[in-house]
Scaffold this active site. Sequence first.
Site, short mmCIF file in Angstrom:
data_model
loop_
_atom_site.label_atom_id
_atom_site.label_comp_id
_atom_site.label_asym_id
_atom_site.label_seq_id
_atom_site.Cartn_x
_atom_site.Cartn_y
_atom_site.Cartn_z
N THR A 133 -26.73 -2.09 -25.11
CA THR A 133 -26.06 -1.63 -23.89
C THR A 133 -25.12 -0.49 -24.22
OG1 THR A 133 -24.51 -2.20 -22.11
CG2 THR A 133 -24.42 -3.59 -24.08
N ASN A 157 -27.06 -1.46 -31.69
CA ASN A 157 -27.42 -0.38 -30.77
C ASN A 157 -27.97 0.78 -31.60
OD1 ASN A 157 -27.27 1.92 -28.82
ND2 ASN A 157 -26.16 0.43 -27.57
N HIS A 184 -26.63 -8.64 -13.11
CA HIS A 184 -26.97 -7.63 -12.11
C HIS A 184 -28.18 -8.03 -11.26
CE1 HIS A 184 -24.69 -4.48 -14.74
NE2 HIS A 184 -23.87 -5.26 -14.05
N GLU A 239 -27.20 3.74 -31.18
CA GLU A 239 -26.16 4.77 -31.35
C GLU A 239 -24.77 4.18 -31.12
OE1 GLU A 239 -27.57 7.44 -28.32
OE2 GLU A 239 -26.51 6.32 -26.75
C1 BJW Z 1 -31.22 0.61 -27.78
C2 BJW Z 1 -32.59 0.71 -27.87
C3 BJW Z 1 -33.22 -0.16 -28.76
C4 BJW Z 1 -31.99 2.14 -26.41
N1 BJW Z 1 -32.48 -1.01 -29.47
N2 BJW Z 1 -30.50 -0.24 -28.50
C5 BJW Z 1 -13.58 -0.70 -14.50
C6 BJW Z 1 -13.44 0.55 -15.04
C7 BJW Z 1 -14.19 1.63 -14.55
C8 BJW Z 1 -15.11 1.46 -13.52
C9 BJW Z 1 -15.24 0.20 -12.98
C10 BJW Z 1 -14.49 -0.86 -13.47
N3 BJW Z 1 -14.85 -1.97 -12.76
C11 BJW Z 1 -15.82 -1.64 -11.89
C12 BJW Z 1 -16.06 -0.33 -11.97
C13 BJW Z 1 -17.06 0.42 -11.15
C14 BJW Z 1 -18.48 0.27 -11.66
C15 BJW Z 1 -18.56 0.84 -13.07
O1 BJW Z 1 -18.59 0.15 -14.06
N4 BJW Z 1 -18.63 2.17 -13.18
C16 BJW Z 1 -18.71 2.82 -14.50
C17 BJW Z 1 -20.09 3.46 -14.67
C18 BJW Z 1 -17.59 3.79 -14.62
N5 BJW Z 1 -18.92 -1.11 -11.63
C19 BJW Z 1 -19.38 -1.68 -10.53
O2 BJW Z 1 -19.43 -1.07 -9.48
C20 BJW Z 1 -19.83 -3.12 -10.62
N6 BJW Z 1 -19.24 -3.86 -9.57
C21 BJW Z 1 -17.99 -4.29 -9.61
O3 BJW Z 1 -17.29 -4.15 -10.59
O4 BJW Z 1 -17.55 -4.92 -8.46
C22 BJW Z 1 -16.16 -5.08 -8.26
C23 BJW Z 1 -15.69 -3.76 -7.65
C24 BJW Z 1 -16.16 -3.42 -6.41
C25 BJW Z 1 -15.71 -2.22 -5.84
C26 BJW Z 1 -14.87 -1.37 -6.55
C27 BJW Z 1 -14.44 -1.72 -7.84
C28 BJW Z 1 -14.86 -2.94 -8.39
C29 BJW Z 1 -21.33 -3.24 -10.41
C30 BJW Z 1 -22.12 -2.57 -11.47
C31 BJW Z 1 -23.62 -2.65 -11.11
C32 BJW Z 1 -24.51 -1.87 -12.09
N7 BJW Z 1 -25.79 -1.76 -11.53
C33 BJW Z 1 -26.85 -1.16 -12.34
C34 BJW Z 1 -28.13 -1.08 -11.47
C35 BJW Z 1 -28.78 -2.46 -11.35
C36 BJW Z 1 -29.97 -2.45 -10.47
C37 BJW Z 1 -31.09 -1.61 -11.00
O5 BJW Z 1 -31.61 -1.82 -12.11
O6 BJW Z 1 -31.51 -0.70 -10.27
O7 BJW Z 1 -27.07 -1.95 -13.51
S1 BJW Z 1 -26.41 0.45 -12.99
C38 BJW Z 1 -27.21 0.22 -14.53
O8 BJW Z 1 -26.23 0.22 -15.61
C39 BJW Z 1 -27.81 -1.19 -14.49
C40 BJW Z 1 -27.52 -1.68 -15.87
O9 BJW Z 1 -27.57 -3.10 -15.92
C41 BJW Z 1 -26.16 -1.10 -16.15
C42 BJW Z 1 -25.82 -1.03 -17.62
O10 BJW Z 1 -26.69 -0.20 -18.31
P1 BJW Z 1 -27.13 -0.58 -19.78
O11 BJW Z 1 -27.91 -1.83 -19.78
O12 BJW Z 1 -25.98 -0.50 -20.68
O13 BJW Z 1 -28.20 0.59 -20.07
P2 BJW Z 1 -27.95 2.09 -20.57
O14 BJW Z 1 -29.17 2.86 -20.26
O15 BJW Z 1 -26.67 2.62 -20.10
O16 BJW Z 1 -27.80 1.94 -22.16
C43 BJW Z 1 -28.88 1.55 -22.98
C44 BJW Z 1 -28.35 1.46 -24.40
O17 BJW Z 1 -29.37 0.93 -25.21
C45 BJW Z 1 -27.94 2.81 -25.00
O18 BJW Z 1 -26.67 2.68 -25.59
C46 BJW Z 1 -29.01 3.08 -26.07
O19 BJW Z 1 -28.48 3.70 -27.23
C47 BJW Z 1 -29.44 1.69 -26.41
N8 BJW Z 1 -30.83 1.56 -26.86
N9 BJW Z 1 -33.02 1.72 -27.02
C48 BJW Z 1 -31.11 -1.00 -29.32
N10 BJW Z 1 -34.57 -0.11 -28.93
#
Ligand code: BJW
Length: 245
Positions: free
Chosen positions: A191, A216, A118, A218
């Site tokens: 994640t 994770n 990302h 959870e």
């Molecule tokens: C701990 C802990 C500790 C806490 N120890 N654990 C297929 C199906 C459905 C939807 C889509 C699909 N393909 C694409 C999509 C659309 C979309 C998507 O996925 N939407 C879903 C939400 C439904 N994806 C996209 O748009 C992507 N692009 C793409 O696919 O392009 C092709 C396309 C284009 C047009 C149309 C369709 C396809 C791009 C995704 C970009 C994500 N961007 C972000 C922002 C980045 C910039 C910024 O930082 O501002 O990325 S969103 C945000 O979420 C960020 C993260 O990298 C990402 C993931 O989050 P992450 O890292 O999992 O964090 P959390 O907070 O969700 O979870 C934290 C976890 O840690 C929790 O589980 C806690 O329990 C745990 N935890 N403390 C261990 N100490």
Amino acid sequence: MHEDLSVLAARIKGAARLTILTGAGVSAASGVSTFRGPDGLWRRHRPEDLATSDAFGRDPHLVWEWYAWRRELIAACRPNAAHHVIAAWSQRDGCRVVTQNVDDLHLQAGTRGLVRMHGSIWELSCWGRCRAGVTPWRDDRVPMTVLPPPCPHCGRIARPAVVWFGESLRSEDLDAAVQAAACDLFLTVGTSALVYPAAGLVHAARQHGAYTAEINLEETPASAAVDIAIHGSAEQILPAIAQLL
Ligand code: BJW
């Protein structure tokens, strides 16, 4: 729990090709906010207002204020024990680390060959997509005094070189991540496994015959799909496993 750690340690020891996918939970102990969950960024802000190109096109100043604020917070953060263990493992031949995090704390910890799916909050690119500004450049100035910052190549506005919802990942990053899913052991850490294409990598790894594991705090949608799910914090579990190697 101890038995699970021993099982995973043995798998890590024996894997010729180890891939680790990380998310915001890995940086939580460093003080970087996660996105989802009780204290997550999306509790306070709507993703569609701040993390889409439409939002940036509507109000670049607002989006930049949010990123400038996050850059200040992240600048004060340091890698934690989870980053350090992953960095040590990354020195092994056959180990690949793929992160969704934009904070670059894996790089600060010395992780080798990191794939940043990302992008990076410390890089900018040209919003106007001028020829020179398509390639992201590093800008670690904190605080940012001029918002939005100008593209140094054409003078139009710059954007954070991160991947917003609805945007494609850089093809080299996506290719590297997909290739990394062809492994013997796929470990997903901190994640929520909700955002694609990153969330699909664990399933791709299974299809390649990999043993799959999750660490994770959870349950996530990946928990039921992996061979072993360990519930606990990355900064405690990873050092505990490293001790068993
Ligand atoms: C701990 C802990 C500790 C806490 N120890 N654990 C297929 C199906 C459905 C939807 C889509 C699909 N393909 C694409 C999509 C659309 C979309 C998507 O996925 N939407 C879903 C939400 C439904 N994806 C996209 O748009 C992507 N692009 C793409 O696919 O392009 C092709 C396309 C284009 C047009 C149309 C369709 C396809 C791009 C995704 C970009 C994500 N961007 C972000 C922002 C980045 C910039 C910024 O930082 O501002 O990325 S969103 C945000 O979420 C960020 C993260 O990298 C990402 C993931 O989050 P992450 O890292 O999992 O964090 P959390 O907070 O969700 O979870 C934290 C976890 O840690 C929790 O589980 C806690 O329990 C745990 N935890 N403390 C261990 N100490």
